[in-house]
Design a protein around this motif. Structure first.
Motif, PDB file in Angstrom:
ATOM      1  N   GLY A 109       0.809  -1.211   0.000  1.00 18.72           N
ATOM      2  CA  GLY A 109       0.000   0.000   0.000  1.00 18.72           C
ATOM      3  C   GLY A 109       0.843   1.262   0.000  1.00 18.72           C
ATOM      4  O   GLY A 109       0.532   2.231  -0.711  1.00 18.72           O
ATOM      5  N   SER A 131      -8.492   2.405  -6.486  1.00 21.58           N
ATOM      6  CA  SER A 131      -7.723   1.790  -5.406  1.00 21.58           C
ATOM      7  C   SER A 131      -8.400   1.969  -4.055  1.00 21.58           C
ATOM      8  O   SER A 131      -8.343   1.067  -3.212  1.00 21.58           O
ATOM      9  CB  SER A 131      -6.312   2.390  -5.364  1.00 21.58           C
ATOM     10  N   LEU A 169      -5.960  -3.172   1.502  1.00 21.70           N
ATOM     11  CA  LEU A 169      -5.010  -2.368   0.752  1.00 21.70           C
ATOM     12  C   LEU A 169      -5.570  -0.968   0.502  1.00 21.70           C
ATOM     13  O   LEU A 169      -4.825   0.022   0.495  1.00 21.70           O
ATOM     14  CB  LEU A 169      -4.685  -3.060  -0.570  1.00 21.70           C
ATOM     15  N   ILE A 173      -3.728   2.708   1.324  1.00 17.96           N
ATOM     16  CA  ILE A 173      -3.532   3.694   0.251  1.00 17.96           C
ATOM     17  C   ILE A 173      -4.225   5.010   0.592  1.00 17.96           C
ATOM     18  O   ILE A 173      -3.677   6.097   0.352  1.00 17.96           O
ATOM     19  CB  ILE A 173      -4.053   3.127  -1.087  1.00 17.96           C
TER      20      ILE A 173
END
Length: 295
Positions: A109, A131, A169, A173
């Motif tokens: 990440g 994302s 993840l 992020i």
């Protein structure tokens, strides 16, 4: 004449400013006291109920109350749940799944966040939106189970780790990208001029600066994975023991039916590793904020 006209106004403004400041200080103190009282009620009461119930006998714990037990048997209840609840095996199962999942989610990440933060183009903006879409879009459990079954990872720790990394993840992020954007690019440009490769720039310059942010993400991701029952119940299908899954299974099977003292004792033991991780992460956060003054 002009001085006589404006001097009283200046004195009045100074007096009113002093009154406002005094009121603001008093309001700050009252606000702080109210916040502490609310936190004590919201956190202290459940914590107290958890401790006193875990220390009671079965007869006293049938109806959980905030009263103290007539005879403390907290250590005896701990011993019972460790033996009958098979906590040792479940603990190592949770560690095997949680530690690699958190490590890979933070590493991958943060690396993805560095790229997304430095390449401010429209395609990368779309990639960033995709994302972090995992924050609001839940994964399709049936599809994930079928995929793991096809590739032969259904019911395995490796498959569970892959699922957790894919799920959380987005959280990493989301946290890290915004922080990297505040890091001056001059640091990376100076390293490039010295001949540093992108991987070396990331691991020697960017990653050390992400300590407080990664500590915050560690708290959230670890909390989600360590206490997860939903995904592990479907994906592992009873082929591996985890602490929350084990508690769910034995409680559903009737082993701890109406044994609230054992259930609460199990919860306390299951939460101890989290408290240690939270303390270490909080220390890292404070150290990062104070510039390393806290040691």
């Amino acid at each position: 004449m002009t001085s006589a006209t404006y001097t009283p106004d200046t004195a009045t403004q100074a007096q009113s400013s002093t009154i406002v400041n005094k009121r603001s200080k008093t309001g700050t103190i009252v606000h702080a006291v109210l916040v502490v009282l609310v936190m004590l009620v919201l956190l202290g009461v459940p914590f107290w109920l958890l401790i006193v119930t875990a220390g009671k006998s079965q007869a006293e714990a049938i109806r959980p109350t905030m009263s103290l037990p007539s005879h403390w048997q907290l250590l005896q209840n701990f011993s019972t749940v460790i033996t009958d609840g098979k906590m040792v095996k479940a603990f190592f199962g949770s560690v095997i799944v949680t530690v690699p999942s958190v490590f890979l989610a933070l590493l991958l990440g943060s690396m993805a966040s560095w790229v997304l933060a430095r390449r401010a183009t429209k395609p990368m903006t779309v990639v960033y939106a995709l994302s972090i879409s995992g924050l609001v879009l839940p994964p399709a459990v049936v599809t994930v189970m079928m995929l793991l079954k096809i590739i032969g990872l259904s019911g395995t720790a490796l498959g569970m780790i892959g699922v957790y990394v894919g799920i959380y993840l987005s959280t990493v992020i989301f946290f890290v990208t915004g922080f990297i954007r505040t890091i001056p690019t001059s640091l990376e440009e100076a390293a490039r001029m010295d001949g540093a490769s992108p991987m070396r720039i990331f691991f020697t310059i960017i990653l050390p600066l992400l300590g407080p942010t990664l500590a915050t993400a560690t708290i959230l991701v670890t909390l989600y994975i360590w206490n997860d029952v939903f995904y592990s119940l479907f994906i592992l299908s009873g082929k591996m023991d985890l602490l929350p899954l084990n508690l769910y299974n034995i409680a559903s099977a009737g082993l701890y039916l109406n044994n609230w003292h054992l259930i609460f004792a199990y919860i306390i033991l299951m939460s101890l590793p989290l408290l240690i991780i939270f303390a270490l992460a909080q220390r890292k956060i404070i150290s990062g904020i104070t510039g390393g003054a806290v040691k």
